[in-house]
Scaffold this motif. Structure first.
Motif, PDB file in Angstrom:
ATOM      1  N   GLY A 562      48.894  43.740  35.274  1.00 26.53           N
ATOM      2  CA  GLY A 562      49.127  42.495  34.563  1.00 26.53           C
ATOM      3  C   GLY A 562      48.649  41.275  35.295  1.00 26.53           C
ATOM      4  O   GLY A 562      48.651  40.177  34.718  1.00 26.53           O
ATOM      5  N   THR A 563      48.225  41.382  36.546  1.00 28.42           N
ATOM      6  CA  THR A 563      47.718  40.230  37.279  1.00 28.42           C
ATOM      7  C   THR A 563      46.282  39.952  36.863  1.00 28.42           C
ATOM      8  O   THR A 563      45.601  40.815  36.289  1.00 28.42           O
ATOM      9  CB  THR A 563      47.777  40.472  38.791  1.00 28.42           C
ATOM     10  N   VAL A 564      45.814  38.701  37.143  1.00 24.60           N
ATOM     11  CA  VAL A 564      44.467  38.276  36.773  1.00 24.60           C
ATOM     12  C   VAL A 564      43.712  37.903  38.039  1.00 24.60           C
ATOM     13  O   VAL A 564      44.229  37.173  38.890  1.00 24.60           O
ATOM     14  CB  VAL A 564      44.511  37.088  35.800  1.00 24.60           C
ATOM     15  N   LEU A 565      42.493  38.416  38.139  1.00 22.86           N
ATOM     16  CA  LEU A 565      41.609  38.119  39.266  1.00 22.86           C
ATOM     17  C   LEU A 565      40.503  37.207  38.759  1.00 22.86           C
ATOM     18  O   LEU A 565      39.717  37.612  37.890  1.00 22.86           O
ATOM     19  CB  LEU A 565      41.026  39.409  39.840  1.00 22.86           C
ATOM     20  N   ALA A 566      40.431  35.960  39.246  1.00 20.13           N
ATOM     21  CA  ALA A 566      39.415  35.000  38.807  1.00 20.13           C
ATOM     22  C   ALA A 566      38.972  34.188  40.017  1.00 20.13           C
ATOM     23  O   ALA A 566      39.571  33.165  40.345  1.00 20.13           O
ATOM     24  CB  ALA A 566      39.975  34.102  37.706  1.00 20.13           C
ATOM     25  N   ARG A 567      37.905  34.636  40.705  1.00 14.52           N
ATOM     26  CA  ARG A 567      37.434  33.972  41.920  1.00 14.52           C
ATOM     27  C   ARG A 567      35.974  33.552  41.796  1.00 14.52           C
ATOM     28  O   ARG A 567      35.221  33.567  42.773  1.00 14.52           O
ATOM     29  CB  ARG A 567      37.618  34.892  43.122  1.00 14.52           C
ATOM     30  N   GLY A 568      35.575  33.218  40.593  1.00 18.58           N
ATOM     31  CA  GLY A 568      34.202  32.767  40.382  1.00 18.58           C
ATOM     32  C   GLY A 568      33.207  33.895  40.640  1.00 18.58           C
ATOM     33  O   GLY A 568      33.434  35.054  40.287  1.00 18.58           O
ATOM     34  N   ARG A 569      32.093  33.543  41.306  1.00 19.72           N
ATOM     35  CA  ARG A 569      31.058  34.533  41.586  1.00 19.72           C
ATOM     36  C   ARG A 569      31.557  35.621  42.543  1.00 19.72           C
ATOM     37  O   ARG A 569      31.056  36.732  42.528  1.00 19.72           O
ATOM     38  CB  ARG A 569      29.826  33.846  42.188  1.00 19.72           C
ATOM     39  N   ARG A 570      32.542  35.261  43.399  1.00 19.08           N
ATOM     40  CA  ARG A 570      33.044  36.270  44.338  1.00 19.08           C
ATOM     41  C   ARG A 570      33.752  37.423  43.634  1.00 19.08           C
ATOM     42  O   ARG A 570      33.953  38.474  44.226  1.00 19.08           O
ATOM     43  CB  ARG A 570      34.017  35.608  45.322  1.00 19.08           C
ATOM     44  N   THR A 571      34.124  37.214  42.380  1.00 17.59           N
ATOM     45  CA  THR A 571      34.813  38.282  41.642  1.00 17.59           C
ATOM     46  C   THR A 571      33.947  39.534  41.572  1.00 17.59           C
ATOM     47  O   THR A 571      34.449  40.661  41.632  1.00 17.59           O
ATOM     48  CB  THR A 571      35.165  37.801  40.220  1.00 17.59           C
ATOM     49  N   LEU A 572      32.629  39.356  41.471  1.00 14.02           N
ATOM     50  CA  LEU A 572      31.749  40.514  41.340  1.00 14.02           C
ATOM     51  C   LEU A 572      31.757  41.388  42.599  1.00 14.02           C
ATOM     52  O   LEU A 572      31.447  42.588  42.536  1.00 14.02           O
ATOM     53  CB  LEU A 572      30.317  40.043  41.052  1.00 14.02           C
ATOM     54  N   LYS A 573      32.127  40.805  43.755  1.00 13.88           N
ATOM     55  CA  LYS A 573      32.123  41.571  44.999  1.00 13.88           C
ATOM     56  C   LYS A 573      33.475  42.218  45.298  1.00 13.88           C
ATOM     57  O   LYS A 573      33.592  42.971  46.269  1.00 13.88           O
ATOM     58  CB  LYS A 573      31.740  40.659  46.154  1.00 13.88           C
ATOM     59  N   MET A 574      34.494  41.919  44.469  1.00 11.79           N
ATOM     60  CA  MET A 574      35.820  42.472  44.713  1.00 11.79           C
ATOM     61  C   MET A 574      35.851  43.945  44.318  1.00 11.79           C
ATOM     62  O   MET A 574      35.140  44.380  43.390  1.00 11.79           O
ATOM     63  CB  MET A 574      36.868  41.693  43.921  1.00 11.79           C
ATOM     64  N   PRO A 575      36.657  44.757  45.034  1.00 11.62           N
ATOM     65  CA  PRO A 575      36.734  46.176  44.670  1.00 11.62           C
ATOM     66  C   PRO A 575      37.357  46.365  43.290  1.00 11.62           C
ATOM     67  O   PRO A 575      38.296  45.654  42.906  1.00 11.62           O
ATOM     68  CB  PRO A 575      37.604  46.767  45.770  1.00 11.62           C
ATOM     69  N   ALA A 576      36.845  47.301  42.549  1.00  9.19           N
ATOM     70  CA  ALA A 576      37.380  47.633  41.234  1.00  9.19           C
ATOM     71  C   ALA A 576      38.557  48.595  41.389  1.00  9.19           C
ATOM     72  O   ALA A 576      38.588  49.416  42.311  1.00  9.19           O
ATOM     73  CB  ALA A 576      36.304  48.250  40.359  1.00  9.19           C
TER      74      ALA A 576
END
Length: 619
Positions: A562-576
């Motif tokens: 239920g949490t939201v991950l929104a870190r701009g362009r860095r979101t693409l580098k976060m682990p899935a």
């Protein structure tokens, strides 16, 4: 010789003269009655017809039809004009201000026009002990040896009815239950084998007088089985200043009954409801001390109190406390300032001894809407999904989530606690209140933004205003989920053990997801198989990458917990993580619609939340 001829002529003459008489007396069967004269001189025989007895015909009683009686008006014969509704009394208006809502006198529902037609209809059941009197009209039906149908006979001034072929019958003073026997005894003196039906077709009229604090005092014509209550209703009941507790019936200057309408309305007791007689006077006394009862009772109203009655009696008149009331205490307000000012709290015992005073307002408190301590709440928890024994479980107040899971046999090996969903009513209520306040603020800002913007003419166009309405309407249509989001590691093997459960909690434990969803401005939106160690960018590449309209700065991920991950362009580098939902929004600066929406919402969101995020709210 001459003598002989004379004798012969005389014999011939005698024979001719006697022939008709012999013919009349001849037997119809011949033989013995045949004449000895010659056949030429004999007359033919005549048969006497056989006598047939006439059939028996019962005596018929025919009475000229009675003229129809003109309808008897309850009051003056003229058609009364439509009445205005009863006005609230001064105390009713005062109580309405104190309690914040209209409150009527108890019994006021009797004063509606539909309740006032008190005339006893012709089809009413006449009591057996009713005494017949002059003016009553009887209906007789006879069959058998004497017949008469629907005979209408009026009792005369001497108490008699006159029945044709039978005579006068004294019925004055006879009980209605004995009427048939009295009439049958008179008919049987002349006829046998008959059937008799007798009843009252119309009752005589009485004139009575209604005085005092009646809404419509005056003289009224009633029928002879009408009672005190019937007449009071015909007069419109007590007026605003009239009493429901003291309605006096006087006859010949003597008090016959002092009737309390509360006996009838509250207990169904009509003991004092006397039958009226001609010339009776009904006097409605002025109202006594009145007390208002409101709150958690079965009937909120203003009640008239008798001498020596207490606040507990007032609550009893209100039907007692309701199911959800706090029966141990109540509040009382002395609105006339005769005692201590303000509301006073009384226990049930104190209310039973505290005399009811004129102008008191009693409020019975409710137990509804009071948040109880967790230790006092009954707890019903629903467990579903990957638990050994899914179902609903009652647990002790203050129980931990670990206790409930243990009662259900624990989690299965396929459970994924990280993505468990816990919905809670208290959280939903809090979310609904906060969300409604946020939407109200947003509507105000969106509506006033065009007034202070440099581009006022453009922003106040019909299209922009309609767009604002659509955004606000979609936001208001959303219903909070009540989900309680808790932070667990993705590798967690159990739910948060120390979480205190609340009543009606719903806990759903899913299986471990094996996909990642990628949607929005990508080439091939879909759900893709999860691979250990992949990043959000890898998942987006699996969907064909971001299209030219996509906004890489506004990519966000909704995790399975239920949490939201929104870190701009860095979101693409976060682990899935398993169960992730990746959304690539359309760049807000592309397209006229999104540009207009960005201009309208820029002052509201202040750059903290982009228009791309707004798009996810309105879709």
């Amino acid at each position: 010789m001459i003598l002989h001829r004379s004798t012969l002529l005389a014999g011939a003459t005698l024979a001719l003269a006697s022939t008709p008489c012999a013919a009349q007396l001849a037997s119809p069967v011949g033989g013995a009655g045949r004449s000895e004269a010659s056949p030429a001189a004999a007359a033919p025989s005549v048969a006497v017809p056989e006598a047939t007895p006439a059939p028996f015909a019962p005596a018929q009683i025919v009475v000229p039809p009675a003229e129809p009686e003109p309808s008897r008006a309850l009051a003056p014969s003229a058609e009364p004009a439509a009445e205005p509704p009863a006005l609230a009394s001064e105390f009713e208006a005062h109580v309405a201000v104190v309690v914040g809502k209209p409150l009527r006198r108890f019994g006021a529902e009797l004063l509606v026009p539909e309740a006032r037609d008190f005339t006893t209809p012709t089809t009413t059941a006449i009591p057996a002990d009713y005494l017949l009197s002059p003016g009553d009209q009887l209906r007789l039906d006879l069959s058998g040896s004497v017949q008469g149908s629907n005979l209408r006979l009026t009792v005369d001034s001497e108490g008699r009815i006159f029945v044709p072929r039978i005579g006068a019958i004294l019925v004055g003073g006879v009980r209605y239950g004995d009427l048939r026997d009295v009439v049958a005894a008179q008919v049987s003196r002349q006829y046998r084998n008959f059937t008799l039906e007798v009843g009252i077709a119309r009752l005589r009229g009485l004139t009575i007088y209604v005085t005092g604090f009646a809404r419509r005092p005056g003289a009224y014509t009633v029928n002879s089985v009408s009672t005190l209550v019937n007449a009071v209703l015909a007069a419109g009941g007590p007026s605003e200043g009239g009493s429901f507790r003291s309605i006096q019936l006087r006859r010949g200057g003597q008090l016959v009954s002092d009737f309390d309408l509360y006996d009838l309305l509250l207990r169904g007791d009509k003991t004092g409801d006397a039958v009226l007689r001609n010339g009776d006077v009904l006097h409605i006394a002025p109202a006594g001390e009145q007390v208002a009862v409101t709150g958690s009772v079965n009937r909120e109203a203003i009640f008239e109190m008798g001498a020596g009655e207490t606040l507990a009696d007032a609550v009893a008149y209100a039907g007692g406390v309701s199911t959800v009331a706090d029966a141990n205490r109540l509040l009382v307000l002395d609105t006339l300032g005769n005692g201590n000012g303000g509301w006073q709290q009384l226990s049930a015992a104190e209310a039973s001894t505290r005399p009811a005073r004129r102008g008191d307002v009693v409020r019975v408190l409710t137990n509804v809407g009071i948040a109880r301590p967790v230790a006092q709440q009954p707890v019903l928890v629903t467990l579903s999904g990957e638990v050994t024994k899914p179902g609903r479980y009652y647990v002790q107040p203050g129980a931990r989530l670990a206790d409930v899971v243990a009662q259900a046999g624990g989690l299965t090996r396929e459970a994924f606690p990280y993505a468990s969903v816990i919905t809670r009513e208290s959280v939903k209520a809090q979310q609904r209140e906060s969300f409604a306040r946020a939407v109200d603020d947003m509507e105000l800002l969106l509506s006033t933004q065009p007034l202070v913007s440099v581009n006022r003419a453009q922003l106040t166009s019909a299209g922009n205003l309609k767009l604002i309405e659509q955004v606000v309407a979609k936001m208001r249509a959303r219903e909070p989920s009540g989900r309680l989001v808790f932070d667990l590691p993705v590798t967690a093997a159990a739910l948060p053990a120390d979480l205190i459960v609340e009543n009606n909690d719903i806990i759903q434990v899913p299986t471990r997801p094996v996909t990642i969803g990628v949607f929005g401005a990508v080439a091939s939106p879909a759900s893709f198989a999860y691979r250990e160690g992949q990043t959000i960018g890898d998942a987006v590449e699996s969907a064909g990458g971001i299209q030219s309209l996509g906004d890489k700065k506004e990519i966000f991920v909704v995790r399975a917990n239920g949490t939201v991950l929104a870190r701009g362009r860095r979101t693409l580098k976060m682990p899935a993580l398993p169960g992730d939902l990746v959304f690539v929004p359309v760049e807000a600066s592309r397209g006229e619609f999104w540009a207009r929406l960005r201009d309208i919402t820029s002052s509201l969101f202040g750059g903290l939340v982009g228009a791309a995020s707004v798009r996810t709210l309105v879709e």
